[in-house]
Design a protein around this motif. Structure first.
Motif, mmCIF file in Angstrom:
data_model
loop_
_atom_site.group_PDB
_atom_site.id
_atom_site.type_symbol
_atom_site.label_atom_id
_atom_site.label_comp_id
_atom_site.label_asym_id
_atom_site.label_seq_id
_atom_site.Cartn_x
_atom_site.Cartn_y
_atom_site.Cartn_z
ATOM 1 N N ARG A 1 -7.098 9.522 -0.306
ATOM 2 C CA ARG A 1 -6.898 10.120 0.891
ATOM 3 C C ARG A 1 -5.582 9.520 1.741
ATOM 4 O O ARG A 1 -5.788 8.294 1.373
ATOM 5 N N LEU B 1 -4.655 7.735 4.640
ATOM 6 C CA LEU B 1 -5.032 6.992 5.802
ATOM 7 C C LEU B 1 -4.148 6.903 7.109
ATOM 8 O O LEU B 1 -2.748 6.520 6.502
ATOM 9 N N LEU C 1 -4.959 2.824 -1.708
ATOM 10 C CA LEU C 1 -6.306 2.710 -0.942
ATOM 11 C C LEU C 1 -7.161 3.679 -1.048
ATOM 12 O O LEU C 1 -8.037 4.031 -0.463
ATOM 13 N N GLY C 2 -6.861 4.593 -2.349
ATOM 14 C CA GLY C 2 -8.000 5.639 -2.538
ATOM 15 C C GLY C 2 -7.177 6.992 -2.095
ATOM 16 O O GLY C 2 -5.843 6.992 -2.120
ATOM 17 N N ALA D 1 -5.153 2.013 7.026
ATOM 18 C CA ALA D 1 -4.596 1.241 5.900
ATOM 19 C C ALA D 1 -4.728 -0.083 5.939
ATOM 20 O O ALA D 1 -5.189 -0.921 4.828
ATOM 21 N N GLY E 1 2.856 0.706 5.628
ATOM 22 C CA GLY E 1 4.107 1.186 6.189
ATOM 23 C C GLY E 1 3.786 2.021 7.420
ATOM 24 O O GLY E 1 2.545 1.821 8.012
ATOM 25 N N PRO E 2 4.776 2.663 8.059
ATOM 26 C CA PRO E 2 4.715 3.325 9.251
ATOM 27 C C PRO E 2 3.931 4.726 9.220
ATOM 28 O O PRO E 2 3.712 5.182 7.905
ATOM 29 N N GLU E 3 3.848 5.446 10.339
ATOM 30 C CA GLU E 3 3.082 6.601 10.340
ATOM 31 C C GLU E 3 3.928 7.588 9.135
ATOM 32 O O GLU E 3 3.245 8.540 8.559
ATOM 33 N N GLY E 4 5.396 7.643 9.048
ATOM 34 C CA GLY E 4 6.028 8.289 8.178
ATOM 35 C C GLY E 4 5.941 8.031 6.680
ATOM 36 O O GLY E 4 6.582 8.655 6.027
ATOM 37 N N GLY E 5 5.292 6.885 6.422
ATOM 38 C CA GLY E 5 5.322 6.229 5.234
ATOM 39 C C GLY E 5 6.567 5.491 4.831
ATOM 40 O O GLY E 5 7.596 5.442 5.796
ATOM 41 N N ALA F 1 0.813 -1.196 -0.112
ATOM 42 C CA ALA F 1 0.026 -0.004 -0.084
ATOM 43 C C ALA F 1 0.813 1.234 -0.085
ATOM 44 O O ALA F 1 1.686 1.307 0.849
ATOM 45 N N VAL F 2 0.803 2.019 -1.077
ATOM 46 C CA VAL F 2 1.643 3.220 -1.203
ATOM 47 C C VAL F 2 0.757 4.536 -1.593
ATOM 48 O O VAL F 2 -0.002 4.427 -2.449
ATOM 49 N N GLU F 3 0.771 5.314 -0.516
ATOM 50 C CA GLU F 3 0.141 6.624 -0.662
ATOM 51 C C GLU F 3 0.809 7.619 -1.857
ATOM 52 O O GLU F 3 1.918 7.442 -2.108
ATOM 53 N N ARG F 4 0.074 8.620 -2.225
ATOM 54 C CA ARG F 4 0.546 9.721 -3.010
ATOM 55 C C ARG F 4 1.162 9.010 -4.229
ATOM 56 O O ARG F 4 2.262 9.552 -4.689
HETATM 57 N N1 SAM Z 1 3.501 10.122 6.072
HETATM 58 C C1 SAM Z 1 2.988 9.789 4.835
HETATM 59 C C2 SAM Z 1 2.613 11.098 3.961
HETATM 60 O O1 SAM Z 1 2.330 12.012 4.600
HETATM 61 O O2 SAM Z 1 2.513 10.998 2.895
HETATM 62 C C3 SAM Z 1 1.718 9.053 4.979
HETATM 63 C C4 SAM Z 1 1.758 7.534 5.722
HETATM 64 S S1 SAM Z 1 0.515 6.559 6.039
HETATM 65 C C5 SAM Z 1 -0.150 7.660 7.352
HETATM 66 C C6 SAM Z 1 1.058 5.221 6.575
HETATM 67 C C7 SAM Z 1 0.652 4.081 5.753
HETATM 68 O O3 SAM Z 1 -0.506 3.610 5.418
HETATM 69 C C8 SAM Z 1 1.533 4.035 4.389
HETATM 70 O O4 SAM Z 1 2.821 3.747 4.332
HETATM 71 C C9 SAM Z 1 0.916 3.249 3.601
HETATM 72 O O5 SAM Z 1 1.413 1.881 3.698
HETATM 73 C C10 SAM Z 1 -0.682 3.275 3.986
HETATM 74 N N2 SAM Z 1 -1.576 4.336 3.378
HETATM 75 C C11 SAM Z 1 -2.243 5.402 3.875
HETATM 76 N N3 SAM Z 1 -2.939 6.018 2.640
HETATM 77 C C12 SAM Z 1 -2.872 5.247 1.672
HETATM 78 C C13 SAM Z 1 -3.560 5.135 0.602
HETATM 79 N N4 SAM Z 1 -4.453 6.345 0.259
HETATM 80 N N5 SAM Z 1 -3.090 4.415 -0.458
HETATM 81 C C14 SAM Z 1 -2.207 3.397 -0.115
HETATM 82 N N6 SAM Z 1 -1.918 3.184 1.103
HETATM 83 C C15 SAM Z 1 -2.102 4.116 2.092
#
Ligand code: SAM
Length: 225
Positions: A204, A206, A201-202, A211, A177-181, A156-159
């Motif tokens: 936003r 999460l 995962l969309g 997540a 991943g962790p809170e910091g990604g 799961a990867v954001e952004r």
């Molecule tokens: N600190 C990061 C940032 O601001 O970009 C956000 C990390 S998020 C709080 C923690 C983890 O949740 C990520 O490493 C990812 O695995 C997962 N995650 C959160 N939102 C996601 C999304 N929209 N799509 C995929 N993975 C997500």
């Protein structure tokens, strides 16, 4: 311990404490038991003291059923958030929980006994007949290096312009991943690994625990495992 009609069972001190002090059960009470292999059985409490209990197995109530072959690989979080991940992953049917230490992990400490106890309680609460295996924490590169070839790892990867996470019936795992990604080097490693599929995962961002919960549910949609 195998379960069969007439079998005698000895409870652990923790189970005896739970039965007597928390559940207020006494000799003669009916208790439901499972061992992850033989289904669910009714048993009778024969003897109970502060730190020991004996039970006699009576009859089977449910046979053992097949469960999803789904793992969760997650970066350990602060204590309450990790507890929540373990509880919800158990309810959502994960067969194994693998803590992974990433560059930005919130903590390297994992209390395996505590997490096992949370998983047992969650399995009992949701009437699941197995308890997920909780692996010892492993560094991120070690997890990827030893990844089993027959199992897809959905990271799961954001952004990122990754495709959405879709249901999967084959052996698979979700990585969160962790809170910091994930760090840029880790994202590169994920991108190079043949068995990793990066997923979204969309739109936003999460929290990490959200997540993990959402990802496990999506992998099993529409049946929810
Ligand atoms: N600190 C990061 C940032 O601001 O970009 C956000 C990390 S998020 C709080 C923690 C983890 O949740 C990520 O490493 C990812 O695995 C997962 N995650 C959160 N939102 C996601 C999304 N929209 N799509 C995929 N993975 C997500």
């Amino acid at each position: 311990m195998p379960l069969a009609a007439g079998a005698a069972l000895a409870a652990t001190p923790a189970q005896a404490h739970y039965l007597g002090t928390v559940m207020r059960r006494g000799p003669g009470a009916t208790v439901l038991v499972f061992n992850g292999r033989d289904g669910e059985w009714e048993a009778r409490l024969i003897a109970l003291s502060r730190d020991a209990a004996r039970l006699e197995v009576a009859r089977q109530l449910r046979p053992q059923t097949e469960e999803p072959d789904l793992w969760l690989v997650f970066a350990p979080l602060k204590r309450d958030a990790t507890d929540l991940v373990v509880q919800k992953a158990t309810e959502l049917g994960a067969a194994a929980l693998l803590p992974v230490l990433t560059r930005r992990s919130n903590t390297a400490r994992v209390n395996a006994g505590r997490l096992h106890a949370i998983a047992v309680e969650a399995a009992e609460q949701c009437e699941r007949l197995t308890v997920p295996r909780i692996a010892p924490p492993q560094p991120f590169p070690a997890v990827l290096a030893a990844w089993p070839p027959s199992r897809t790892l959905f990271a799961a990867v954001e952004r990122a312009a990754a495709p959405p996470l879709l249901p999967c019936r084959a052996p698979c795992a979700l990585l969160t991943g962790p809170e910091g990604g994930f760090a840029p080097e880790e994202l590169d490693e994920l991108g190079r690994h043949a068995l990793v599929k990066q997923v979204s995962l969309g739109p936003r961002i999460l929290r990490a625990e959200t997540a993990a919960i959402v990802g496990l549910a999506l992998l099993q949609a529409p049946g929810g495992g």
